[in-house]
Design a protein around this motif. Structure first.
Motif, mmCIF file in Angstrom:
data_model
loop_
_atom_site.group_PDB
_atom_site.id
_atom_site.type_symbol
_atom_site.label_atom_id
_atom_site.label_comp_id
_atom_site.label_asym_id
_atom_site.label_seq_id
_atom_site.Cartn_x
_atom_site.Cartn_y
_atom_site.Cartn_z
ATOM 1 N N GLU A 11 4.859 9.809 -0.134
ATOM 2 C CA GLU A 11 6.026 10.699 -0.169
ATOM 3 C C GLU A 11 5.613 12.167 -0.216
ATOM 4 O OE1 GLU A 11 9.237 10.152 0.270
ATOM 5 O OE2 GLU A 11 8.637 8.104 0.736
ATOM 6 N N GLN A 12 4.542 12.452 -0.962
ATOM 7 C CA GLN A 12 4.056 13.833 -1.024
ATOM 8 C C GLN A 12 3.551 14.292 0.342
ATOM 9 O OE1 GLN A 12 1.313 13.121 -4.315
ATOM 10 N NE2 GLN A 12 2.427 14.587 -5.588
ATOM 11 N N LYS A 29 4.537 13.111 3.270
ATOM 12 C CA LYS A 29 5.715 13.259 4.132
ATOM 13 C C LYS A 29 6.407 14.594 3.886
ATOM 14 C CE LYS A 29 6.847 8.359 4.747
ATOM 15 N NZ LYS A 29 7.844 7.301 4.489
ATOM 16 N N ASN A 30 6.570 14.942 2.623
ATOM 17 C CA ASN A 30 7.251 16.205 2.279
ATOM 18 C C ASN A 30 6.465 17.411 2.778
ATOM 19 O OD1 ASN A 30 9.443 14.989 1.002
ATOM 20 N ND2 ASN A 30 8.392 14.885 -0.965
ATOM 21 N N LYS A 31 5.135 17.367 2.612
ATOM 22 C CA LYS A 31 4.313 18.494 3.032
ATOM 23 C C LYS A 31 4.245 18.621 4.556
ATOM 24 C CE LYS A 31 1.313 19.087 -0.991
ATOM 25 N NZ LYS A 31 1.553 20.537 -1.127
ATOM 26 N N LYS A 91 6.581 18.107 6.685
ATOM 27 C CA LYS A 91 7.855 18.486 7.316
ATOM 28 C C LYS A 91 7.753 19.798 8.073
ATOM 29 C CE LYS A 91 11.008 15.985 4.251
ATOM 30 N NZ LYS A 91 12.026 16.100 3.174
ATOM 31 N N GLU A 126 11.263 14.269 11.262
ATOM 32 C CA GLU A 126 10.501 13.218 10.575
ATOM 33 C C GLU A 126 10.856 11.820 11.081
ATOM 34 O OE1 GLU A 126 10.048 11.458 6.058
ATOM 35 O OE2 GLU A 126 10.763 13.511 6.308
#
Length: 359
Positions: free
Chosen positions: A185-186, A188-190, A192, A198
């Motif tokens: 998740e980290q 994926k967030n970074k 973006k 996404e």
């Protein structure tokens, strides 16, 4: 003839089980469980921003990518068709490729847009006949590159690695080296900031797919244990029923302590058989849940299963997919083999019990 068939079936069962364990060991030796591949889904029309990726690189994790093109390279006055791979300085660290001569281009080289090139072993021998080539020059049309090293990669084709910063092109996919303190998740967030949409990309953590191969192998071991427990129970069921009925009648007449003390062997045998039955049910449920998980994983990772290009990412993915498919074929063969053995053995036991009852 019947006894020979039984021996052959048992040999096949052992061979299937050994193959499953060998595949698990082979997947472990691939040493790719810390990679997270970010790949476009088939209908994807967006692209990844290489400059945004470089801003993320080295912040919380290392990442790398390949922008591949077929190029005609000139070396020693001869032309060679090779895969020109535009990438970044963290490529060998992320992909765990060994440099066998010289060095890979550095972060500083990349920022200064130096014309540095690293050849894989196949290209080095094809173009120069050896690996002692640091300082040699190669030409790609208008640009001249200085060879700084030779790398041992996963490709058998002639490949040359150059800094992507010199081209201004964007990659289609990239790989992240996962650290212990980083989650999917980290990442994926970074990411973006580098990915326009996404939903157009799949994030595949290879550790989970390695786990799928291990689960398939352990399913084989569980099924072997189940078959042994079923066979033991079938052999002991007549005696088990007699013991159970005897224990029930005695339990109405004497105290439990006296029952255990005076008929310890019968009680222990009944307890072990009950535990075996419970364990068999638990293992069957566990295998059923495992197969549901396999199905869900396959549906989640369909973009990964369809991923195919000439990159090292695709080579890793192809090897992993091949191991998964082979594991599934072997486990199906193993299950079929064990079921045939069980049917034969239970049928033989049934005939023996009928003869014993008749006599």
């Amino acid at each position: 003839m019947q006894s020979k068939l039984k021996i052959i079936l048992r040999i096949f069962a052992v061979a299937f089980l050994i193959c499953l364990l060998l595949i698990s060991a082979h997947v472990k030796l691939m040493n790719c469980d810390d990679l997270l591949l970010v790949m476009p889904i088939p209908s994807n029309t967006s692209e990844i921003n290489a400059e945004a990726l470089e801003k993320l690189n080295g912040d919380s994790f290392l990442l790398t990518y390949e922008i591949i093109s077929k190029e005609s390279i000139k070396a020693l006055n001869k032309n060679y068709e090779v895969n020109l791979k535009k990438t970044n300085y963290s490529y060998p660290f992320t992909m765990k490729n060994n440099l066998i001569k010289g060095s890979f281009f550095t972060e500083q080289d990349q920022k200064e847009r130096k014309k540095s090139a690293v050849l894989n072993k196949a290209a080095s021998y094809a173009m120069f006949g050896n690996i002692n080539i640091c300082g040699s020059k190669i030409n790609t049309g208008q640009d001249e590159y200085t060879v700084t090293g030779v790398i041992e990669d996963k490709s058998e084709k002639e490949s040359i690695y150059v800094p992507a910063a010199c081209s201004g092109a964007n990659p289609d996919s990239f790989a992240v080296k996962m650290e212990a303190n980083i989650t999917e998740e980290q990442v994926k967030n970074k990411c973006k900031s580098a990915i326009m949409d996404e939903n157009d990309y799949s994030f595949t953590y290879l550790k989970k797919l390695e786990g799928l191969v291990y689960k398939i192998s352990f399913s084989g071991l569980k099924f072997a244990v189940i078959s042994i427990l079923i066979f033991i129970y079938k052999i002991s069921q007549v005696r088990f029923r007699e013991n159970l009925n005897n224990i029930r009648s005695l339990a109405k007449q004497i105290y439990i302590i006296e029952l255990v003390r005076d008929h310890f062997k019968e009680v222990l045998e009944a307890v072990f058989l009950l535990i075996g039955m419970v364990l068999t049910i638990i293992l069957i449920l566990n295998i059923t849940i495992s197969f549901i998980e396999y199905f869900l994983l396959f549906s989640d990772y369909m973009p990964f299963m369809k991923f195919n290009d000439s990159s090292d990412f695709s080579i890793i993915a192809s090897n992993l997919k091949l191991n998964i498919y082979i594991s599934l074929i072997i486990i199906i063969g193993f299950f079929t083999n064990i079921i045939i053995i069980l049917i034969q053995e239970l049928h033989s036991l049934g005939e023996e019990n009928n003869v014993r009852d008749y006599n």
